[in-house]
Design a protein around this motif. Structure first.
Motif, PDB file in Angstrom:
ATOM      1  N   MET A 187       2.866   8.062  15.891  1.00 57.89           N
ATOM      2  CA  MET A 187       3.256   9.161  14.963  1.00 57.89           C
ATOM      3  C   MET A 187       3.435   8.589  13.525  1.00 57.89           C
ATOM      4  O   MET A 187       3.915   7.564  13.430  1.00 57.89           O
ATOM      5  N   SER A 188       2.900   9.447  12.492  1.00 64.05           N
ATOM      6  CA  SER A 188       2.886   9.001  11.231  1.00 64.05           C
ATOM      7  C   SER A 188       4.083   9.062  10.687  1.00 64.05           C
ATOM      8  O   SER A 188       4.823  10.005  10.887  1.00 64.05           O
ATOM      9  N   LYS A 189       4.704   8.101   9.694  1.00 63.59           N
ATOM     10  CA  LYS A 189       5.844   8.435   9.101  1.00 63.59           C
ATOM     11  C   LYS A 189       5.824   9.219   7.921  1.00 63.59           C
ATOM     12  O   LYS A 189       6.837   9.480   7.265  1.00 63.59           O
ATOM     13  N   PHE A 190       4.589   9.709   7.536  1.00 65.76           N
ATOM     14  CA  PHE A 190       4.394  10.580   6.363  1.00 65.76           C
ATOM     15  C   PHE A 190       4.502  12.104   7.093  1.00 65.76           C
ATOM     16  O   PHE A 190       3.490  12.338   8.093  1.00 65.76           O
ATOM     17  N   GLU A 191       5.194  12.986   6.271  1.00 67.32           N
ATOM     18  CA  GLU A 191       5.200  14.363   6.804  1.00 67.32           C
ATOM     19  C   GLU A 191       5.139  15.210   5.364  1.00 67.32           C
ATOM     20  O   GLU A 191       5.803  15.180   4.584  1.00 67.32           O
ATOM     21  N   PRO A 192       3.688  15.869   5.331  1.00 66.03           N
ATOM     22  CA  PRO A 192       3.645  16.534   4.125  1.00 66.03           C
ATOM     23  C   PRO A 192       4.644  17.740   3.954  1.00 66.03           C
ATOM     24  O   PRO A 192       4.852  18.393   4.810  1.00 66.03           O
ATOM     25  N   LEU A 248     -20.573  -4.305  -5.035  1.00 68.16           N
ATOM     26  CA  LEU A 248     -19.267  -4.674  -4.213  1.00 68.16           C
ATOM     27  C   LEU A 248     -18.092  -5.052  -5.265  1.00 68.16           C
ATOM     28  O   LEU A 248     -18.185  -5.644  -6.188  1.00 68.16           O
ATOM     29  N   HIS A 249     -17.066  -4.135  -5.073  1.00 66.57           N
ATOM     30  CA  HIS A 249     -15.916  -3.924  -5.990  1.00 66.57           C
ATOM     31  C   HIS A 249     -14.858  -4.773  -5.410  1.00 66.57           C
ATOM     32  O   HIS A 249     -14.310  -4.270  -4.196  1.00 66.57           O
ATOM     33  N   GLU A 250     -14.222  -5.754  -5.890  1.00 70.14           N
ATOM     34  CA  GLU A 250     -13.153  -6.445  -5.456  1.00 70.14           C
ATOM     35  C   GLU A 250     -12.010  -5.659  -6.029  1.00 70.14           C
ATOM     36  O   GLU A 250     -11.833  -5.382  -7.309  1.00 70.14           O
ATOM     37  N   PRO A 251     -10.746  -5.386  -5.299  1.00 71.96           N
ATOM     38  CA  PRO A 251      -9.567  -4.657  -5.760  1.00 71.96           C
ATOM     39  C   PRO A 251      -8.761  -5.319  -6.871  1.00 71.96           C
ATOM     40  O   PRO A 251      -8.484  -6.579  -6.645  1.00 71.96           O
ATOM     41  N   LEU A 252      -8.469  -4.680  -7.828  1.00 75.18           N
ATOM     42  CA  LEU A 252      -7.295  -5.089  -8.712  1.00 75.18           C
ATOM     43  C   LEU A 252      -6.050  -4.951  -7.939  1.00 75.18           C
ATOM     44  O   LEU A 252      -5.970  -3.889  -7.072  1.00 75.18           O
ATOM     45  N   PRO A 253      -5.175  -5.635  -8.411  1.00 78.99           N
ATOM     46  CA  PRO A 253      -3.879  -5.403  -7.759  1.00 78.99           C
ATOM     47  C   PRO A 253      -3.188  -3.955  -8.171  1.00 78.99           C
ATOM     48  O   PRO A 253      -3.037  -3.844  -9.506  1.00 78.99           O
ATOM     49  N   TRP A 254      -2.265  -3.319  -7.425  1.00 76.06           N
ATOM     50  CA  TRP A 254      -1.748  -2.042  -7.617  1.00 76.06           C
ATOM     51  C   TRP A 254      -0.699  -2.404  -8.992  1.00 76.06           C
ATOM     52  O   TRP A 254       0.050  -3.333  -8.870  1.00 76.06           O
ATOM     53  N   THR A 255      -0.819  -1.371  -9.652  1.00 74.99           N
ATOM     54  CA  THR A 255       0.460  -1.386 -10.719  1.00 74.99           C
ATOM     55  C   THR A 255       1.298  -0.548 -10.474  1.00 74.99           C
ATOM     56  O   THR A 255       1.417  -0.015  -9.323  1.00 74.99           O
ATOM     57  N   GLN A 256       2.707  -0.760 -11.124  1.00 73.93           N
ATOM     58  CA  GLN A 256       3.803   0.136 -10.603  1.00 73.93           C
ATOM     59  C   GLN A 256       3.412   1.527 -10.598  1.00 73.93           C
ATOM     60  O   GLN A 256       3.729   2.174  -9.763  1.00 73.93           O
ATOM     61  N   ARG A 285       0.250   6.607  -5.453  1.00 73.83           N
ATOM     62  CA  ARG A 285      -0.202   6.513  -3.948  1.00 73.83           C
ATOM     63  C   ARG A 285       0.800   6.955  -3.033  1.00 73.83           C
ATOM     64  O   ARG A 285       0.515   7.610  -2.032  1.00 73.83           O
ATOM     65  N   GLU A 286       1.984   6.532  -3.222  1.00 73.60           N
ATOM     66  CA  GLU A 286       3.105   6.964  -2.237  1.00 73.60           C
ATOM     67  C   GLU A 286       3.156   8.473  -2.109  1.00 73.60           C
ATOM     68  O   GLU A 286       3.452   9.143  -1.347  1.00 73.60           O
ATOM     69  N   GLN A 327       1.521  13.349   0.818  1.00 74.90           N
ATOM     70  CA  GLN A 327       0.863  14.594   0.854  1.00 74.90           C
ATOM     71  C   GLN A 327      -0.065  14.732   2.084  1.00 74.90           C
ATOM     72  O   GLN A 327       0.026  15.890   2.887  1.00 74.90           O
ATOM     73  N   VAL A 328      -0.931  13.684   2.251  1.00 66.76           N
ATOM     74  CA  VAL A 328      -1.843  13.887   3.152  1.00 66.76           C
ATOM     75  C   VAL A 328      -1.406  13.242   4.362  1.00 66.76           C
ATOM     76  O   VAL A 328      -2.178  13.194   5.555  1.00 66.76           O
ATOM     77  N   ALA A 329      -0.140  12.747   4.660  1.00 67.31           N
ATOM     78  CA  ALA A 329       0.445  12.167   5.912  1.00 67.31           C
ATOM     79  C   ALA A 329      -0.522  10.998   6.496  1.00 67.31           C
ATOM     80  O   ALA A 329      -0.895  10.791   7.591  1.00 67.31           O
ATOM     81  N   GLN A 330      -0.992  10.176   5.529  1.00 66.50           N
ATOM     82  CA  GLN A 330      -1.963   9.004   5.990  1.00 66.50           C
ATOM     83  C   GLN A 330      -1.782   7.814   5.008  1.00 66.50           C
ATOM     84  O   GLN A 330      -1.461   8.226   3.867  1.00 66.50           O
ATOM     85  N   MET A 331      -1.958   6.804   5.577  1.00 66.69           N
ATOM     86  CA  MET A 331      -1.887   5.474   4.829  1.00 66.69           C
ATOM     87  C   MET A 331      -3.319   5.432   3.859  1.00 66.69           C
ATOM     88  O   MET A 331      -4.299   5.789   4.341  1.00 66.69           O
ATOM     89  N   LEU A 332      -3.262   4.827   2.661  1.00 65.21           N
ATOM     90  CA  LEU A 332      -4.247   4.705   1.739  1.00 65.21           C
ATOM     91  C   LEU A 332      -4.110   3.435   1.084  1.00 65.21           C
ATOM     92  O   LEU A 332      -3.212   3.255   0.433  1.00 65.21           O
ATOM     93  N   ASN A 333      -5.352   2.596   0.962  1.00 67.64           N
ATOM     94  CA  ASN A 333      -5.298   1.127   0.620  1.00 67.64           C
ATOM     95  C   ASN A 333      -6.122   0.992  -0.566  1.00 67.64           C
ATOM     96  O   ASN A 333      -6.052  -0.236  -1.025  1.00 67.64           O
TER      97      ASN A 333
END
Length: 208
Positions: free
Chosen positions: A1-6, A81-89, A95-96, A101-107
């Motif tokens: 079960m997803s931990k996200f609930e829209p 090919l795009h290598e990811p930059l690190p997430w900013t604050q 993202r959180e 909202q979508v009840a899914q992990m997004l990386n």
């Protein structure tokens, strides 16, 4: 079960297209917050303008881009090919909120800066293998409103259009990417910048 609930209060508008699952949430984020995000991301992002091959010629894409994500979330599209930059604050906070909202992990998130109406995105589907069988793409829109068109794969006629407004979220999921293409066309009526953040989940096959 997803931990996200829209939240039930942010279910938005379901766009009725066959073989598609589309949800549009106008004013998904408060205007003052959307203004702040637009200003900070526009100024702080290390933008690039990649070159792509088209009919044997190298041309610059008509917009500025940046790809952020988890360490393993490299992403190949348009032959690059795009290598990811690190997430900013700030991107972590956004993202959180999108994940809730979508009840899914997004990386990963692709940022596109359309400087004015001359910048555009041609017809395409977000159907790269690393996005999985039924990709979910959550598109956050900041700045100038732009028209977003859909057409059937293999077709040439625009079947549906929606104006993506400042602070809105468009969620494309289910079989959408397998049956439909979308574009942001050039527009002489637009002189202000638009910033678009498309969040997605990159899936990597396990090494055996």
């Amino acid at each position: 079960m997803s931990k996200f609930e829209p939240s039930p209060s942010t279910t938005g508008i379901m766009i009725e297209l066959p073989d598609a699952k589309l949800q549009y949430l106008p004013q998904w984020v408060e205007t003052n917050v959307a203004d702040l995000w637009l200003r900070e991301l526009s100024q702080q992002t290390p933008w690039s303008q990649p070159q792509i091959k088209l009919y044997g010629r190298s041309i610059a894409v008509p917009r500025l881009v940046a790809w952020y994500g988890d360490v393993e979330a490299s992403y190949r599209y348009s032959g690059l090919l795009h290598e990811p930059l690190p997430w900013t604050q700030l991107l972590t906070e956004i993202r959180e909120r999108v994940q809730q909202q979508v009840a899914q992990m997004l990386n990963g998130v692709l940022l596109n800066l359309y400087r004015d109406g001359d910048d555009a995105m041609g017809w395409h589907s977000d159907d790269e293998p690393e996005l999985g069988q039924q990709p979910l793409v959550a598109s956050l829109n900041l700045g100038a409103a732009r028209r977003f068109d859909f057409r059937r794969k293999g077709g040439s006629r625009i079947e549906h259009s929606i104006v993506l407004e400042h602070g809105s979220l468009l969620v494309m999921s289910g079989p959408t990417q397998h049956h439909w293409q979308h574009q942001i066309a050039r527009s002489r009526k637009v002189s202000e910048p638009r910033l678009n953040l498309t969040f997605r989940q990159i899936i990597r096959e396990p090494i055996v």
